[in-house]
Motif scaffolding. Sequence first.
Motif, PDB file in Angstrom:
ATOM      1  N   ASP A   1      -6.156   2.787   1.374  1.00 61.79           N
ATOM      2  CA  ASP A   1      -5.248   3.911   1.213  1.00 61.79           C
ATOM      3  C   ASP A   1      -4.333   3.977   2.429  1.00 61.79           C
ATOM      4  OD1 ASP A   1      -4.082   6.335   0.544  1.00 61.79           O
ATOM      5  OD2 ASP A   1      -5.968   7.446   0.432  1.00 61.79           O
ATOM      6  N   ALA A   2      -3.031   4.050   2.180  1.00 59.84           N
ATOM      7  CA  ALA A   2      -2.080   4.184   3.280  1.00 59.84           C
ATOM      8  C   ALA A   2      -1.949   5.637   3.727  1.00 59.84           C
ATOM      9  CB  ALA A   2      -0.709   3.638   2.865  1.00 59.84           C
ATOM     10  N   ASN A   3      -2.503   6.555   2.969  1.00 57.78           N
ATOM     11  CA  ASN A   3      -2.512   7.958   3.365  1.00 57.78           C
ATOM     12  C   ASN A   3      -3.692   8.164   4.300  1.00 57.78           C
ATOM     13  OD1 ASN A   3      -2.601  10.709   3.662  1.00 57.78           O
ATOM     14  ND2 ASN A   3      -2.769  11.180   1.487  1.00 57.78           N
ATOM     15  N   VAL A   4      -3.417   8.209   5.585  1.00 56.90           N
ATOM     16  CA  VAL A   4      -4.488   8.332   6.572  1.00 56.90           C
ATOM     17  C   VAL A   4      -4.724   9.773   7.007  1.00 56.90           C
ATOM     18  CG1 VAL A   4      -4.294   5.947   7.405  1.00 56.90           C
ATOM     19  CG2 VAL A   4      -2.909   7.752   8.466  1.00 56.90           C
ATOM     20  N   GLU A   5      -3.958  10.700   6.423  1.00 54.79           N
ATOM     21  CA  GLU A   5      -4.183  12.121   6.702  1.00 54.79           C
ATOM     22  C   GLU A   5      -5.486  12.544   6.016  1.00 54.79           C
ATOM     23  OE1 GLU A   5      -2.295  13.950   8.777  1.00 54.79           O
ATOM     24  OE2 GLU A   5      -1.225  12.069   9.111  1.00 54.79           O
ATOM     25  N   PRO A   6      -6.172  13.533   6.563  1.00 55.06           N
ATOM     26  CA  PRO A   6      -7.412  13.986   5.921  1.00 55.06           C
ATOM     27  C   PRO A   6      -7.146  14.466   4.494  1.00 55.06           C
ATOM     28  CG  PRO A   6      -7.209  14.914   8.125  1.00 55.06           C
ATOM     29  CD  PRO A   6      -5.908  14.248   7.811  1.00 55.06           C
TER      30      PRO A   6
ATOM     31  N   LEU B   1       0.818  -1.211   0.000  1.00 54.43           N
ATOM     32  CA  LEU B   1       0.000   0.000   0.000  1.00 54.43           C
ATOM     33  C   LEU B   1       0.855   1.265   0.000  1.00 54.43           C
ATOM     34  CD1 LEU B   1      -2.946  -0.892   2.353  1.00 54.43           C
ATOM     35  CD2 LEU B   1      -3.110  -0.050   0.014  1.00 54.43           C
ATOM     36  N   LEU B   2       1.959   1.241   0.711  1.00 50.56           N
ATOM     37  CA  LEU B   2       2.830   2.419   0.760  1.00 50.56           C
ATOM     38  C   LEU B   2       3.427   2.753  -0.600  1.00 50.56           C
ATOM     39  CD1 LEU B   2       4.718   1.938   4.129  1.00 50.56           C
ATOM     40  CD2 LEU B   2       3.012   3.681   3.580  1.00 50.56           C
ATOM     41  N   GLU B   3       3.604   1.747  -1.431  1.00 49.17           N
ATOM     42  CA  GLU B   3       4.201   1.941  -2.755  1.00 49.17           C
ATOM     43  C   GLU B   3       3.181   2.394  -3.794  1.00 49.17           C
ATOM     44  OE1 GLU B   3       6.014  -1.772  -3.741  1.00 49.17           O
ATOM     45  OE2 GLU B   3       7.465  -1.637  -2.108  1.00 49.17           O
ATOM     46  N   ARG B   4       1.920   2.391  -3.451  1.00 47.17           N
ATOM     47  CA  ARG B   4       0.864   2.653  -4.440  1.00 47.17           C
ATOM     48  C   ARG B   4       0.138   3.950  -4.153  1.00 47.17           C
ATOM     49  NH1 ARG B   4      -1.552  -3.167  -5.752  1.00 47.17           N
ATOM     50  NH2 ARG B   4      -2.693  -1.935  -7.242  1.00 47.17           N
ATOM     51  N   LEU B   5      -0.357   4.544  -5.218  1.00 46.40           N
ATOM     52  CA  LEU B   5      -1.201   5.727  -5.097  1.00 46.40           C
ATOM     53  C   LEU B   5      -2.578   5.488  -5.711  1.00 46.40           C
ATOM     54  CD1 LEU B   5       1.412   8.458  -6.083  1.00 46.40           C
ATOM     55  CD2 LEU B   5       0.674   7.798  -3.780  1.00 46.40           C
TER      56      LEU B   5
ATOM     57  N   LYS C   1      -9.123   5.914 -12.713  1.00 42.43           N
ATOM     58  CA  LYS C   1      -7.984   6.373 -11.902  1.00 42.43           C
ATOM     59  C   LYS C   1      -8.485   7.205 -10.725  1.00 42.43           C
ATOM     60  CE  LYS C   1      -3.866   9.200 -12.051  1.00 42.43           C
ATOM     61  NZ  LYS C   1      -3.065  10.151 -12.817  1.00 42.43           N
ATOM     62  N   ILE C   2      -7.844   6.982  -9.580  1.00 40.73           N
ATOM     63  CA  ILE C   2      -8.190   7.715  -8.367  1.00 40.73           C
ATOM     64  C   ILE C   2      -6.944   8.441  -7.897  1.00 40.73           C
ATOM     65  CG2 ILE C   2      -8.950   7.507  -5.968  1.00 40.73           C
ATOM     66  CD1 ILE C   2     -10.286   4.821  -6.896  1.00 40.73           C
ATOM     67  N   GLU C   3      -7.096   9.695  -7.552  1.00 41.38           N
ATOM     68  CA  GLU C   3      -5.956  10.417  -6.993  1.00 41.38           C
ATOM     69  C   GLU C   3      -6.411  11.278  -5.832  1.00 41.38           C
ATOM     70  OE1 GLU C   3      -4.692  14.254  -9.393  1.00 41.38           O
ATOM     71  OE2 GLU C   3      -4.839  12.538 -10.745  1.00 41.38           O
ATOM     72  N   ASP C   4      -5.475  11.528  -4.941  1.00 36.36           N
ATOM     73  CA  ASP C   4      -5.765  12.315  -3.751  1.00 36.36           C
ATOM     74  C   ASP C   4      -5.883  13.793  -4.102  1.00 36.36           C
ATOM     75  OD1 ASP C   4      -5.575   9.984  -2.313  1.00 36.36           O
ATOM     76  OD2 ASP C   4      -3.590  10.416  -1.499  1.00 36.36           O
ATOM     77  N   ILE C   5      -6.752  14.470  -3.374  1.00 33.19           N
ATOM     78  CA  ILE C   5      -6.901  15.917  -3.449  1.00 33.19           C
ATOM     79  C   ILE C   5      -6.597  16.451  -2.057  1.00 33.19           C
ATOM     80  CG2 ILE C   5      -8.495  17.837  -3.826  1.00 33.19           C
ATOM     81  CD1 ILE C   5     -10.153  15.994  -5.625  1.00 33.19           C
ATOM     82  N   GLU C   6      -5.772  17.476  -1.996  1.00 35.34           N
ATOM     83  CA  GLU C   6      -5.413  18.071  -0.699  1.00 35.34           C
ATOM     84  C   GLU C   6      -6.665  18.473   0.080  1.00 35.34           C
ATOM     85  OE1 GLU C   6      -2.344  18.443   0.667  1.00 35.34           O
ATOM     86  OE2 GLU C   6      -1.534  17.377  -1.059  1.00 35.34           O
TER      87      GLU C   6
END
Length: 139
Positions: free
Chosen positions: A84-89, A30-34, A100-105
């Motif tokens: 998702d390994a990104n657990v920040e809001p 998970l850490l290697e993926r976005l 495709k899925i990408e994070d938005i700040e």
Amino acid sequence: MQKQADRVVQILKSKGLRVTPQRFAVYANLLERLDHPTADQILNDLNQDAPTSSQATVYLSLQTLRDAGLVREVLLEQGVCRYDANVEPHHHFRCRCCGKIEDIEWDAFEGLSFRKLRAGLKVDSYEITVNGVCDRCQH
């Protein structure tokens, strides 16, 4: 990666959980993926070279990592749970063409107000999913 491994060990142990190679493998993937993979996508990745993980092991590892606060479940489409390994809001953009899925700040949206919610509703948290077409699919 050693710092991350040390962090995983510390968090799992602080929750009274055993540190297993399977949990490390799932979390490292998970850490290697976005791309916010499904459990089956993670399983396929882990078993690509040498089939050693079972579906049950991957699901249990994901649950354990989620409960420890290292992973979050992301529900962007009906009936599909992604991780998702990104657990920040943060929020998400999902391309309706390629998926495709990408994070938005988190602070990408200005002036969000909950004033027009029905009286009696108390918002604890929220997450916005924006659907559209990514730059690759526009060409």
